[in-house]
Enzyme design. Structure first.
Site, PDB file in Angstrom:
ATOM      1  N   ASP A 217       0.895  -1.146   0.000  1.00 60.67           N
ATOM      2  CA  ASP A 217       0.000   0.000   0.000  1.00 60.67           C
ATOM      3  C   ASP A 217       0.939   1.202   0.000  1.00 60.67           C
ATOM      4  O   ASP A 217       1.521   1.572   1.021  1.00 60.67           O
ATOM      5  CB  ASP A 217      -0.898  -0.003   1.240  1.00 60.67           C
ATOM      6  CG  ASP A 217      -1.816   1.213   1.261  1.00 60.67           C
ATOM      7  OD1 ASP A 217      -1.513   2.185   0.547  1.00 60.67           O
ATOM      8  OD2 ASP A 217      -2.816   1.205   1.998  1.00 60.67           O
ATOM      9  N   LYS A 260      -2.657  11.264  -1.482  1.00 61.78           N
ATOM     10  CA  LYS A 260      -1.699  11.538  -0.408  1.00 61.78           C
ATOM     11  C   LYS A 260      -0.346  11.885  -1.060  1.00 61.78           C
ATOM     12  O   LYS A 260      -0.113  13.020  -1.426  1.00 61.78           O
ATOM     13  CB  LYS A 260      -1.569  10.335   0.526  1.00 61.78           C
ATOM     14  CG  LYS A 260      -2.750  10.152   1.474  1.00 61.78           C
ATOM     15  CD  LYS A 260      -3.934   9.528   0.804  1.00 61.78           C
ATOM     16  CE  LYS A 260      -4.965   8.960   1.751  1.00 61.78           C
ATOM     17  NZ  LYS A 260      -6.123   8.427   1.001  1.00 61.78           N
ATOM     18  N   ARG A 384      -9.705   7.834  15.362  1.00 65.82           N
ATOM     19  CA  ARG A 384      -9.065   6.615  14.872  1.00 65.82           C
ATOM     20  C   ARG A 384      -8.972   5.661  16.058  1.00 65.82           C
ATOM     21  O   ARG A 384      -7.942   5.504  16.683  1.00 65.82           O
ATOM     22  CB  ARG A 384      -7.677   6.890  14.293  1.00 65.82           C
ATOM     23  CG  ARG A 384      -7.656   7.716  13.023  1.00 65.82           C
ATOM     24  CD  ARG A 384      -7.903   6.978  11.716  1.00 65.82           C
ATOM     25  NE  ARG A 384      -9.267   6.696  11.364  1.00 65.82           N
ATOM     26  CZ  ARG A 384      -9.692   6.525  10.111  1.00 65.82           C
ATOM     27  NH1 ARG A 384      -8.864   6.637   9.093  1.00 65.82           N
ATOM     28  NH2 ARG A 384     -10.937   6.216   9.859  1.00 65.82           N
ATOM     29  N   PHE A 450     -17.513   4.797  10.600  1.00 66.41           N
ATOM     30  CA  PHE A 450     -17.014   6.096  11.083  1.00 66.41           C
ATOM     31  C   PHE A 450     -17.389   7.254  10.164  1.00 66.41           C
ATOM     32  O   PHE A 450     -17.494   8.382  10.602  1.00 66.41           O
ATOM     33  CB  PHE A 450     -15.494   6.047  11.272  1.00 66.41           C
ATOM     34  CG  PHE A 450     -14.749   5.658  10.030  1.00 66.41           C
ATOM     35  CD1 PHE A 450     -14.569   4.323   9.711  1.00 66.41           C
ATOM     36  CD2 PHE A 450     -14.246   6.615   9.174  1.00 66.41           C
ATOM     37  CE1 PHE A 450     -13.900   3.948   8.550  1.00 66.41           C
ATOM     38  CE2 PHE A 450     -13.568   6.261   8.019  1.00 66.41           C
ATOM     39  CZ  PHE A 450     -13.405   4.920   7.698  1.00 66.41           C
TER      40      PHE A 450
HETATM   41  O1  PLI Z   1      -9.020   7.374   0.094  1.00 67.04           O
HETATM   42  P1  PLI Z   1      -8.519   6.500  -1.003  1.00 67.04           P
HETATM   43  O2  PLI Z   1      -9.569   5.595  -1.517  1.00 67.04           O
HETATM   44  O3  PLI Z   1      -7.839   7.266  -2.095  1.00 67.04           O
HETATM   45  O4  PLI Z   1      -7.337   5.591  -0.381  1.00 67.04           O
HETATM   46  C1  PLI Z   1      -7.601   4.611   0.565  1.00 67.04           C
HETATM   47  C2  PLI Z   1      -6.421   4.444   1.497  1.00 67.04           C
HETATM   48  C3  PLI Z   1      -5.642   3.339   1.383  1.00 67.04           C
HETATM   49  N1  PLI Z   1      -4.569   3.155   2.217  1.00 67.04           N
HETATM   50  C4  PLI Z   1      -4.238   4.043   3.158  1.00 67.04           C
HETATM   51  C5  PLI Z   1      -3.062   3.775   4.030  1.00 67.04           C
HETATM   52  C6  PLI Z   1      -4.989   5.192   3.316  1.00 67.04           C
HETATM   53  O5  PLI Z   1      -4.625   6.056   4.251  1.00 67.04           O
HETATM   54  C7  PLI Z   1      -6.143   5.408   2.475  1.00 67.04           C
HETATM   55  C8  PLI Z   1      -6.993   6.507   2.662  1.00 67.04           C
HETATM   56  N2  PLI Z   1      -6.856   7.290   3.710  1.00 67.04           N
HETATM   57  C9  PLI Z   1      -7.649   8.271   4.100  1.00 67.04           C
HETATM   58  C10 PLI Z   1      -8.895   8.671   3.386  1.00 67.04           C
HETATM   59  C11 PLI Z   1      -7.277   8.972   5.293  1.00 67.04           C
HETATM   60  O6  PLI Z   1      -7.947   9.936   5.689  1.00 67.04           O
HETATM   61  O7  PLI Z   1      -6.253   8.575   5.898  1.00 67.04           O
END
Ligand code: PLI
Length: 459
Positions: A217, A260, A384, A450
């Site tokens: 990931d 991200k 969280r 959540f």
């Molecule tokens: O929000 P997406 O669908 O683009 O990605 C999902 C996702 C996958 N892996 C990890 C480690 C994440 O942190 C993640 C999404 N995270 C969000 C939305 C967050 O707020 O951390």
């Protein structure tokens, strides 16, 4: 850089978005309307938005310029080629399947690799990742090191896989029931904690003995690479790109949320080396996302992502990013606030158990802490803890050891002055901690609760 109070921004501001600070009365009303769930607040009711670093980033002038070069052909867009080249160049994977965001890639990966009854080991769960694994019929098994579950442990690589746990799992269920190991770099739910290169190498070595694949990931892989450079012996003088290529050489593919470490507002992809797997992925992407050359993204968005991946691999950018997050963490530590240590890559995590030892976990202390910080300061954060962890297959609440609130820093968006406001808001919530009561559900959805659940205070 040592002569500065903190590492200054390696960019300047070219466009601004005005913000309004709601009054305390407005904030109290807004959080009640939102059912004490910060996800349900209107953005207009928020002053500083630290809900997430996902899709909330500021793009560069270079990325915005790229948007104007969008090739919006239904098939064979040149921006897809740029994205594919960027992933091959930076990560080293051969095949790229774009998706609308990370969970689109997780859906496809889970469907093509998992069969019902499989077990997917991972270095701590992530909400959407585990949800897709379970929907495909697998059970997730956490094989992260124990230190990750201890908010006070200062281990420099709390994202590492515990090789003994992984070996024991292989012995228990057999390698044929393990389609892949899910390797998150960094580990979001542990506090944005990195995985060391040594551990990645060791996991590769162990799994290859059994023919088990490793799928990354890669969501925050650039931040993980920067931690390796800063913390791991032998990597100080290596470039981020070199570190990234080595990290990914220990895996077979990845899912990526471009929102991200792609520094864009939307987009993601699935990447792999195996051609047969790629063909399976393209057969599904047309069902769930779109043509294999756009997968749910506009051409312009693929261009922004291709450029963002390069910008995220720049050391000057990354060093400032990690320092900014650490600045917030250090100010809170100085004020005696309990936070997860070491400070992670994308966020500072508050230990809600220590804020509210009088609130049982089943009354959602972290959910309430996020609401209180909003009331005190207009700063939006995210639970969280037990709410995010959801229910198990018997319908019982999962009780994670970590009951946290995440203050997540969007990339290139807020200044150090904003972070000082956040510190004051958290301090106010800390000072008022003894007067706070727990919450109960008013509405609870069945999956990923959540996001949309609603609560009321227990009087
Ligand atoms: O929000 P997406 O669908 O683009 O990605 C999902 C996702 C996958 N892996 C990890 C480690 C994440 O942190 C993640 C999404 N995270 C969000 C939305 C967050 O707020 O951390």
């Amino acid at each position: 850089m040592d002569s500065y109070k903190y590492r200054p921004e390696p960019y300047r501001i070219k466009m601004v978005e005005p913000l309004v600070i709601p009054t305390r009365a407005q904030r109290e009303e807004a959080i009640k309307r939102a059912g004490y769930n910060t996800f349900l607040l209107s953005s207009e009711d928020v002053y500083i938005d630290l809900l997430t670093d996902s899709g909330t980033n500021a793009m560069s002038d270079n990325q915005w310029a790229g948007l104007m070069l969008g090739d919006e052909a239904y098939a064979g867009s040149k921006n897809f080629k740029h994205l594919e080249e960027a992933v091959r160049d930076l990560y080293g994977f051969k095949y790229v399947v774009p998706t609308h965001q990370g969970r689109g890639a997780e859906n496809i990966l889970s469907k093509i690799m998992i069969k019902p009854g499989d077990i997917v080991p991972g270095n701590m769960y992530f909400t959407t990742t585990r949800a897709h694994q379970e929907l495909a019929g697998a059970t997730f098994r956490d094989v992260i090191v124990d230190e990750a579950h201890d908010p006070d442990n200062e281990h420099p690589f709390k994202g590492n896989v515990d090789l003994n746990k992984l070996q024991a799992l292989i012995d228990e269920v057999g390698p044929e029931r393990i389609p892949y190991v899910c390797m998150a770099v960094t580990v979001n739910m542990a506090g944005g904690q990195p995985v060391s290169m040594e551990n990645l190498r060791a996991v590769r070595e162990l799994t290859s003995r059994y023919g088990i694949k490793v799928m990354f990931d890669a969501t925050r892989c650039a931040e993980n690479a920067c931690f390796i450079k800063h913390r791991e012996p032998g990597y100080k003088d290596k470039g981020i790109r070199e570190i990234l290529r080595e990290m990914f050489s220990y895996g077979d593919g990845c899912t990526m949320s471009g929102k991200k470490d792609g520094i864009v507002n939307i987009g993601g992809f699935l990447a792999m080396n195996d051609h047969e797997l790629y063909q399976k992925a393209t057969a599904l992407v047309v069902v769930y996302e779109g043509m294999p050359s756009y997968g749910g993204m506009a051409g312009r968005d693929m261009e922004g992502l291709a450029r963002g991946l390069y910008e995220a691999a720049d050391y000057g950018y990354l060093a400032h990013r990690l320092d900014q997050v650490k600045y917030l963490g250090d100010r809170l530590i100085e004020a005696g606030i309990p936070v997860v240590r070491p400070i992670g890559g994308h966020a500072v995590f508050l230990n809600a158990r220590k804020f509210y030892p009088h609130i049982p976990q089943d009354q959602f202390p972290a959910q309430m802490l996020a609401a209180q910080i909003y009331i005190e300061s207009g700063v939006r954060s995210m639970e969280r803890g037990i709410v995010s962890a959801g229910r198990d297959e018997h319908g019982n609440n999962r009780h994670p050891k970590l009951e946290l609130v995440r203050l997540t820093i969007p990339r290139r968006v807020y200044t150090y002055a904003h972070l000082d406001v956040v510190v004051d808001g958290v301090k106010a919530a800390w000072e008022n901690r003894n007067n706070v009561k727990g919450l109960r559900f008013v509405y609870e959805p069945p999956v990923l609760r959540f996001f949309t659940s609603r609560f009321e205070p227990i009087e």
